[in-house]
Design a protein around this motif. Structure first.
Motif, PDB file in Angstrom:
ATOM      1  N   TRP A 344       0.671  -1.392  -0.170  1.00  0.00           N
ATOM      2  CA  TRP A 344       0.146  -0.042   0.168  1.00  0.00           C
ATOM      3  C   TRP A 344       0.665   1.309   0.016  1.00  0.00           C
ATOM      4  O   TRP A 344       0.311   2.250  -0.334  1.00  0.00           O
ATOM      5  N   SER A 345       2.056   1.071   0.340  1.00  0.00           N
ATOM      6  CA  SER A 345       2.925   2.336   0.193  1.00  0.00           C
ATOM      7  C   SER A 345       3.296   2.698  -1.172  1.00  0.00           C
ATOM      8  O   SER A 345       3.325   4.051  -1.317  1.00  0.00           O
ATOM      9  N   HIS A 346       3.123   1.854  -1.953  1.00  0.00           N
ATOM     10  CA  HIS A 346       3.172   2.175  -3.425  1.00  0.00           C
ATOM     11  C   HIS A 346       1.883   2.927  -4.053  1.00  0.00           C
ATOM     12  O   HIS A 346       2.073   4.086  -4.779  1.00  0.00           O
ATOM     13  N   ALA A 347       0.798   2.572  -3.332  1.00  0.00           N
ATOM     14  CA  ALA A 347      -0.614   3.479  -3.833  1.00  0.00           C
ATOM     15  C   ALA A 347      -0.526   4.655  -3.306  1.00  0.00           C
ATOM     16  O   ALA A 347      -0.901   5.627  -3.737  1.00  0.00           O
ATOM     17  N   VAL A 348       0.097   4.854  -2.170  1.00  0.00           N
ATOM     18  CA  VAL A 348       0.226   6.079  -1.511  1.00  0.00           C
ATOM     19  C   VAL A 348       0.980   7.167  -2.323  1.00  0.00           C
ATOM     20  O   VAL A 348       0.830   8.361  -2.432  1.00  0.00           O
ATOM     21  N   ALA A 349       2.064   6.704  -2.683  1.00  0.00           N
ATOM     22  CA  ALA A 349       3.295   7.238  -3.602  1.00  0.00           C
ATOM     23  C   ALA A 349       2.517   7.908  -4.713  1.00  0.00           C
ATOM     24  O   ALA A 349       2.825   8.863  -5.456  1.00  0.00           O
TER      25      ALA A 349
END
Length: 391
Positions: A344-349
């Motif tokens: 989910w860190s990638h979705a935030v980025a």
């Protein structure tokens, strides 16, 4: 007959007990052609940044990747240390050089040069494998008989499109579509059946390393564009700042893939009970997004360096924010494919980059580049911290 004799006669690699066959110097030498190919794609994108030009460059990138990744699959089985296999690789290097040289005019005056070289590599490599793998087992040979059938059909479309201008686009799109859909269908052929991923007994670690090396090639092109563009402009505080930001962006791209992703994925595929399935999805298809993101960002670096304090135009925003976003999406999907969960860190980025795009037209280009670089650095640091906590 002893296994070592059988493998030597068929020119196949001796299976590596650790599932990580060595990448040979011949393979690395072969990759040099694709340094030129990526450079050609990047320059074509910069020089033809229209909707038609971008779509054509994307199409050519898909073709270049498909030639390279199919060859990497083949050298996963064949031993490049043997003279006949080396000679084959070097012959395909020559064809690859012709194909790369045709990229700027692939849809115009050098269509036959591009298509002929492409088909020569794809079909010729498969024919060579069928000869080289004699005695290597009926499953592997049958798989490549199916592949040859699909590539022969697509090859006819490639050549027809090259010869007839008005047929070029539909024929080439149909040809490349056939080749891209074939692995997901197991190269199904009436009378020959279809392949299962369990039939593809590969060295997972070897293919992972080969794809990582292609990522390095693409990152090298990004640095080449940055250095060449910077050297062609007067050195001012603005260009120096843009140069440093572009370099930091390349470092962040490397950090996210090699420090937080590559080793974990390599371990997973090397230990997998079905490495062929992971290799088909994770390395054959999903790495396309990663490489495309790097090439797009390289074009963005050139646009920023040309006018660092000028407004962020559409092409700069698309290349800088879109390039980083595509790269982050590709790495996220790659992690999902090997770990079974979406980071989910990638979705935030990606969301932060999307918000930045709303106001980027009011910022100087170098600030847009710095914001995108900051997002990527933050993501890489987040992922590294998460790995430490998990470990």
């Amino acid at each position: 007959m002893p296994a070592s004799v059988r493998h030597r006669r068929s020119l196949l690699r001796t299976p590596d007990p650790h599932g990580h066959a060595k990448v040979s110097f011949a393979e690395l030498f072969f990759d040099l052609v694709f340094v030129f190919a990526v450079t050609q794609l990047s320059h074509r994108l910069i020089g033809h940044f229209t909707l038609e030009g971008v779509l054509q460059t994307l199409f050519l990138m898909l073709a270049v990747w498909w030639v390279w990744v199919f060859t990497s699959w083949v050298t996963n089985w064949l031993d490049p240390e043997l003279t006949p296999v080396r000679a084959c690789l070097f012959a395909f290097m020559l064809l690859g050089l012709l194909m790369s040289g045709a990229i700027p005019e692939a849809f115009d005056g050098r269509a036959l040069m591009f298509a002929g070289s492409y088909v020569g590599i794809q079909v010729g490599r498969t024919l060579f494998f069928l000869w080289a793998a004699r005695g290597g087992g009926p499953v592997l040979v049958r798989n490549f008989q199916r592949i040859l059938t699909w590539l022969a059909c697509s090859g006819l479309l490639w050549i027809a499109g090259a010869l007839v201008d008005e047929w070029r686009l539909p024929c080439w799109v149909a040809a490349l579509s056939l080749e891209y859909v074939a692995p997901s269908l197991g190269f199904a052929v009436p009378g020959l059946g279809r392949s299962a991923t369990t039939d593809w007994a590969i060295s997972g670690g070897h293919l992972a390393e080969r794809c990582a090396l292609f990522v390095i090639i693409a990152l090298g092109e990004s640095l080449l564009v940055t250095g060449a563009t910077f050297s062609s402009h007067d050195v001012t505080a603005d260009t120096a700042l843009a140069f440093v930001v572009a370099f930091a962006g390349s470092l962040a791209l490397w950090w996210l893939y090699f420090d937080t992703t590559h080793d974990l994925a390599t371990g997973r595929i090397a230990q997998s009970q079905d490495p062929g399935r992971l290799a088909r999805l994770s390395y054959t298809y999903l790495h396309l997004l990663i490489v495309a993101g790097i090439i797009l960002n390289a074009a963005g670096d050139e646009f920023v360096l040309a006018h660092p304090m000028g407004p962020t135009g559409l092409q700069t925003a698309v290349c800088v924010l879109g390039g980083f976003g595509l790269y982050i999406l590709g790495v996220g999907l790659f992690k999902w494919s090997v770990m079974g969960r979406w980071p989910w860190s990638h979705a935030v980025a990606i969301g932060v980059l999307g918000l930045a795009s709303l106001g980027a037209d009011r910022w100087p280009a170098v600030l847009t580049s710095a914001v995108a670089c900051g997002v990527l650095v933050g993501l890489a640091a987040w992922e590294r911290h998460s790995r430490r906590l998990a470990g």
